[in-house]
Design a protein around this motif. Structure first.
Motif, short mmCIF file in Angstrom:
data_model
loop_
_atom_site.label_atom_id
_atom_site.label_comp_id
_atom_site.label_asym_id
_atom_site.label_seq_id
_atom_site.Cartn_x
_atom_site.Cartn_y
_atom_site.Cartn_z
N ARG A 71 0.83 -1.20 0.00
CA ARG A 71 0.00 0.00 0.00
C ARG A 71 0.87 1.26 0.00
O ARG A 71 0.55 2.23 -0.67
CB ARG A 71 -0.93 -0.02 1.21
CG ARG A 71 -1.88 1.15 1.26
CD ARG A 71 -2.80 1.06 2.47
NE ARG A 71 -3.65 2.24 2.54
CZ ARG A 71 -4.54 2.44 3.49
NH1 ARG A 71 -4.71 1.54 4.45
NH2 ARG A 71 -5.27 3.54 3.51
N ALA A 72 1.96 1.24 0.77
CA ALA A 72 2.85 2.41 0.84
C ALA A 72 3.46 2.69 -0.52
O ALA A 72 3.57 3.85 -0.94
CB ALA A 72 3.94 2.18 1.88
N LEU A 73 3.87 1.64 -1.25
CA LEU A 73 4.48 1.83 -2.56
C LEU A 73 3.44 2.27 -3.59
O LEU A 73 3.76 3.01 -4.52
CB LEU A 73 5.16 0.54 -3.02
CG LEU A 73 6.43 0.17 -2.25
CD1 LEU A 73 6.94 -1.18 -2.68
CD2 LEU A 73 7.51 1.23 -2.46
N TYR A 74 2.20 1.84 -3.41
CA TYR A 74 1.14 2.31 -4.30
C TYR A 74 0.94 3.82 -4.13
O TYR A 74 0.82 4.56 -5.11
CB TYR A 74 -0.17 1.57 -4.02
CG TYR A 74 -1.36 2.20 -4.72
CD1 TYR A 74 -1.53 2.06 -6.09
CD2 TYR A 74 -2.29 2.96 -4.01
CE1 TYR A 74 -2.60 2.65 -6.75
CE2 TYR A 74 -3.36 3.56 -4.65
CZ TYR A 74 -3.51 3.40 -6.02
OH TYR A 74 -4.56 3.99 -6.66
N LEU A 75 0.93 4.28 -2.88
CA LEU A 75 0.80 5.72 -2.62
C LEU A 75 2.01 6.47 -3.17
O LEU A 75 1.89 7.61 -3.62
CB LEU A 75 0.65 5.97 -1.11
CG LEU A 75 -0.64 5.47 -0.47
CD1 LEU A 75 -0.59 5.66 1.04
CD2 LEU A 75 -1.85 6.20 -1.05
N ALA A 76 3.18 5.82 -3.14
CA ALA A 76 4.39 6.46 -3.65
C ALA A 76 4.33 6.67 -5.15
O ALA A 76 4.94 7.61 -5.67
CB ALA A 76 5.62 5.62 -3.29
N THR A 77 3.61 5.81 -5.86
CA THR A 77 3.49 5.99 -7.32
C THR A 77 2.68 7.23 -7.66
O THR A 77 2.79 7.76 -8.76
CB THR A 77 2.81 4.76 -7.96
OG1 THR A 77 1.49 4.62 -7.41
CG2 THR A 77 3.60 3.50 -7.71
N ILE A 78 1.88 7.71 -6.70
CA ILE A 78 1.04 8.88 -6.95
C ILE A 78 1.64 10.14 -6.33
O ILE A 78 1.76 11.17 -6.99
CB ILE A 78 -0.38 8.65 -6.38
CG1 ILE A 78 -0.98 7.38 -6.99
CG2 ILE A 78 -1.27 9.85 -6.61
CD1 ILE A 78 -2.25 6.93 -6.35
#
Length: 262
Positions: A1-8
């Motif tokens: 989830r943290a890396l998904y937020l990092a993509t944005i």
């Protein structure tokens, strides 16, 4: 989830360090130093590693994906145009650069300002830092004439002298004639607001002749005798290469748009 937020939204540096420390604590049971170098823990298990996530490398990969979307010409995201405008408004003061002449960060020689007071978001700064880390730029042995014509003429990446770009006639070419690319110099558009078209045409010829041979569409070398003819190229595309042999084409000329050769 943290890396998904990092993509944005990217990931703050303190969160990156915290996640890396959590992985280290879990792996080595709160020990100050691990039993092996951390680079080996990132390697896959079939190569003797522990297959642990490398947060820094993954964030860098995310920025590379951003770069790919930023530099594309096809279905360019809206944020890429916003980034263009932000960079145009935060250009280095020297040499003098007009925002109107800044078309492409990757295909021109101008740079964004590195001062602290510049209003460039951290996400864009880190994306451009990643581009410079891997020497991003136009990479081709030879470009086709149509591709050369699409390159921006102002702050041309191969031009050595830039003082001509701020001359009065150059500004007229830019503001009144709408000159943006090399192709515009070959046939300068007529401008009713221009008071001296002969001077502008002369400046267009000078700018064109200042380009090195490799980037000048008027001084391109002739077709090599070993290069394939259009008929041979079409025949090669139609042949099923898994079942039949095809003739190797030694032509190294890139025929796509300049952005696809970055």
């Amino acid at each position: 989830r943290a890396l998904y937020l990092a993509t944005i939204n990217n990931m703050p540096h303190n969160i990156e360090l915290e996640m890396s420390n959590l992985i280290k604590t879990f792996l080595w049971n709160d020990k100050q130093r691990g039993l092996i170098d951390k680079c080996y823990t990132y390697a896959p298990t079939n190569k003797g590693g522990l297959n642990m996530p490398n947060i820094k490398a993954r964030l860098e990969a995310i920025r590379i994906v951003w770069l790919k979307k930023y530099l594309t010409n096809e279905k360019r995201p809206a944020w890429a145009y916003v980034a263009d405008n932000i960079l145009r408004n935060n250009i280095t003061p020297k040499p003098k650069t007009e925002p109107k002449s800044c078309i492409s960060w990757a295909l021109q020689s101008w740079h964004e300002s590195a001062k602290k007071e510049t209003k460039i978001p951290k996400q864009i700064k880190e994306m451009l830092q990643t581009a410079r880390k891997y020497n991003l730029g136009l990479d081709s042995c030879q470009l086709s004439i149509p591709t050369l014509k699409k390159l921006p003429i102002w702050h041309h990446l191969a031009a050595e002298n830039n003082y001509l770009w701020n001359k009065k006639s150059s500004k007229c070419l830019r503001d009144n004639h709408g000159v943006r690319t090399v192709n515009h110099l070959l046939t300068v558009p007529i401008a009713p607001a221009c008071n001296n078209p002969q001077t502008c045409q002369k400046m267009a010829d000078i700018l064109l002749n200042r380009l090195p041979m490799k980037f000048n569409p008027l001084t391109q070398p002739p077709i090599h005798p070993l290069d394939h003819t259009p008929q041979r190229q079409k025949k090669n595309k139609e042949i099923n290469y898994e079942k039949h042999e095809i003739t190797f084409d030694p032509d190294l000329t890139e025929k796509d748009s300049p952005n696809k050769n970055i």
